[in-house]
Design a protein around this motif. Structure first.
Motif, mmCIF file in Angstrom:
data_model
loop_
_atom_site.group_PDB
_atom_site.id
_atom_site.type_symbol
_atom_site.label_atom_id
_atom_site.label_comp_id
_atom_site.label_asym_id
_atom_site.label_seq_id
_atom_site.Cartn_x
_atom_site.Cartn_y
_atom_site.Cartn_z
ATOM 1 N N SER A 92 0.805 -1.102 0.109
ATOM 2 C CA SER A 92 0.111 0.051 -0.051
ATOM 3 C C SER A 92 1.055 1.083 -0.115
ATOM 4 O O SER A 92 2.045 1.143 0.358
ATOM 5 C CB SER A 92 -0.959 0.045 1.392
ATOM 6 N N MET A 93 0.483 2.477 -0.283
ATOM 7 C CA MET A 93 1.092 3.655 -0.345
ATOM 8 C C MET A 93 1.702 3.892 1.136
ATOM 9 O O MET A 93 2.503 4.401 1.232
ATOM 10 C CB MET A 93 0.090 5.000 -0.862
ATOM 11 N N GLY A 157 -7.450 -1.367 9.666
ATOM 12 C CA GLY A 157 -8.064 -1.277 10.887
ATOM 13 C C GLY A 157 -7.174 -2.142 11.720
ATOM 14 O O GLY A 157 -7.004 -1.998 13.101
ATOM 15 N N HIS A 158 -6.457 -3.266 11.100
ATOM 16 C CA HIS A 158 -5.322 -3.838 11.783
ATOM 17 C C HIS A 158 -4.214 -2.889 11.958
ATOM 18 O O HIS A 158 -3.781 -2.464 13.266
ATOM 19 C CB HIS A 158 -4.637 -5.131 11.170
ATOM 20 N N THR A 159 -3.751 -2.416 10.744
ATOM 21 C CA THR A 159 -3.036 -1.029 10.720
ATOM 22 C C THR A 159 -3.945 -0.116 9.702
ATOM 23 O O THR A 159 -4.679 -0.858 8.898
ATOM 24 C CB THR A 159 -1.454 -1.400 10.162
ATOM 25 N N ARG A 160 -3.317 1.092 9.560
ATOM 26 C CA ARG A 160 -3.941 1.974 8.561
ATOM 27 C C ARG A 160 -3.248 1.497 7.394
ATOM 28 O O ARG A 160 -3.917 1.791 6.249
ATOM 29 C CB ARG A 160 -3.584 3.356 8.895
ATOM 30 N N CYS A 161 -2.173 0.615 7.224
ATOM 31 C CA CYS A 161 -1.616 0.296 5.903
ATOM 32 C C CYS A 161 -2.007 -0.838 5.471
ATOM 33 O O CYS A 161 -1.215 -1.671 4.377
ATOM 34 C CB CYS A 161 0.100 0.402 6.300
ATOM 35 N N SER A 162 -2.946 -1.718 6.073
ATOM 36 C CA SER A 162 -3.357 -3.140 5.759
ATOM 37 C C SER A 162 -3.827 -3.267 4.261
ATOM 38 O O SER A 162 -4.916 -2.492 4.135
ATOM 39 C CB SER A 162 -3.886 -3.906 6.888
ATOM 40 N N ILE A 163 -3.552 -4.055 3.516
ATOM 41 C CA ILE A 163 -4.047 -4.218 2.326
ATOM 42 C C ILE A 163 -4.139 -6.051 2.226
ATOM 43 O O ILE A 163 -3.520 -6.518 2.854
ATOM 44 C CB ILE A 163 -3.579 -3.835 0.941
#
Ligand SMILES: [Zn+2]
Length: 300
Positions: A92-93, A157-163
């Motif tokens: 992710s960005m 939700g887990h992290t802001r960076c999760s995909i």
């Protein structure tokens, strides 16, 4: 080849997806015109992973690494493996931004050094900044070959960076930690570290994908569409249950650290992922805070 998790070795998960077995951090390799690796485990496992990858790939190499998020136990071996194979990284960005930040690199290295101690790894290896990272967004497609591709879903939700990555047309889902973590006992631990509301929303989004395999990054994969659905439903129930438990504790006190300690002592005596206690405490404290900020201090 069987699919029994033996703690070592390699097996075929389904189609052209292979599992590099590990009791805590299984990794997944998608073999094709390009070879893809999903996530990078911890720094202490680098040598072991290299050995198993070479066993699986022979003279071929890993061309592309997909990162589900930036956590230390998904990125730890990344820089060393990249030196070996020279792969490009897709994330992710936000994960890209994190992995380009010196302070974050230091933080990831720090937790990896602690894990090395846990595993008695006395080498001087360090986590360093990975290179050649391409940031992608939801709806982007990663083509593997003419008839196989990967769809990307934002699952924060887990992290802001999760995909999450969905391998098509097989419908094999790589959710990172967005689906929760399964323990050896089968119990599912929620991990809404950055936001409860987004975590719940992401879980529901994953349910709608009707995956036939859930290639989890900890402990084991879940196979069969019904089993995957049961897992995700059970994960959602556990998530909602933990929210209620934290809400009840927050009625009595707003001391996040002591609430987290209590939960950790009660629920995480046999953690799904062995590792530094500090990492577990950071996680549980983050969940207490997310419930506080989303439901107590500033309820939506
Ligand atoms: Zn994580």
């Amino acid at each position: 080849m069987g699919n029994v998790v033996t703690g070592k070795g390699i097996s075929n998960l389904r189609s052209n997806v292979f599992t590099i077995h590990d009791l805590m951090f299984p990794l997944y390799v998608i073999r094709g015109e390009k070879n893809l690796l999903v996530d990078c485990s911890i720094l202490a496992k680098t040598k072991e992973i290299k050995g198993k990858l070479n066993e699986l790939l022979g003279k071929e190499k890993i061309d592309l690494v997909l990162l589900t998020h930036s956590h230390y136990d998904h990125t730890g071996a990344c820089s060393y493996l990249q030196k070996e194979y020279g792969f490009e990284i897709i994330s992710s960005m936000r994960t890209k931004e994190i992995l380009e930040n010196d302070k974050a690199i230091e933080f990831i290295d720090n937790l990896n050094q602690k894990f090395k101690k846990v595993l008695n790894d006395r080498s001087n290896s360090v986590f360093s900044k990975p290179e050649h990272i391409r940031g992608i967004d939801e709806n982007d497609t990663i083509r593997i070959s003419g008839d196989q591709w990967i769809e990307v879903f934002a699952t924060p939700g887990h992290t802001r960076c999760s995909i999450s990555f969905l391998l098509k047309p097989e419908n094999i889902l790589f959710p990172g930690d967005a689906a929760g973590v399964i323990e050896k006992s089968g119990k599912i631990k929620p991990l809404f570290l950055s936001s409860y509301a987004l975590y719940e929303q992401s879980l529901k989004k994953l349910m709608a994908l009707k995956a036939v395999v859930l290639a989890l990054p900890h402990n084991r994969a879940i196979k069969g569409e019904n089993k995957v659905q049961e897992f995700l439903e059970s994960s959602l129930r556990e998530t909602q249950r933990l929210k209620e438990e934290i809400l009840a504790a927050l009625q009595i006190s707003t001391d996040f650290a002591s609430i987290a300690e209590n939960i950790l002592n009660r629920e995480y005596t046999l953690p799904a992922i062995m590792g530094p206690r500090e990492a577990h405490l950071i996680n549980v404290t983050a969940m207490v805070k997310s419930i506080f900020y989303e439901f107590v201090k500033d309820p939506h």
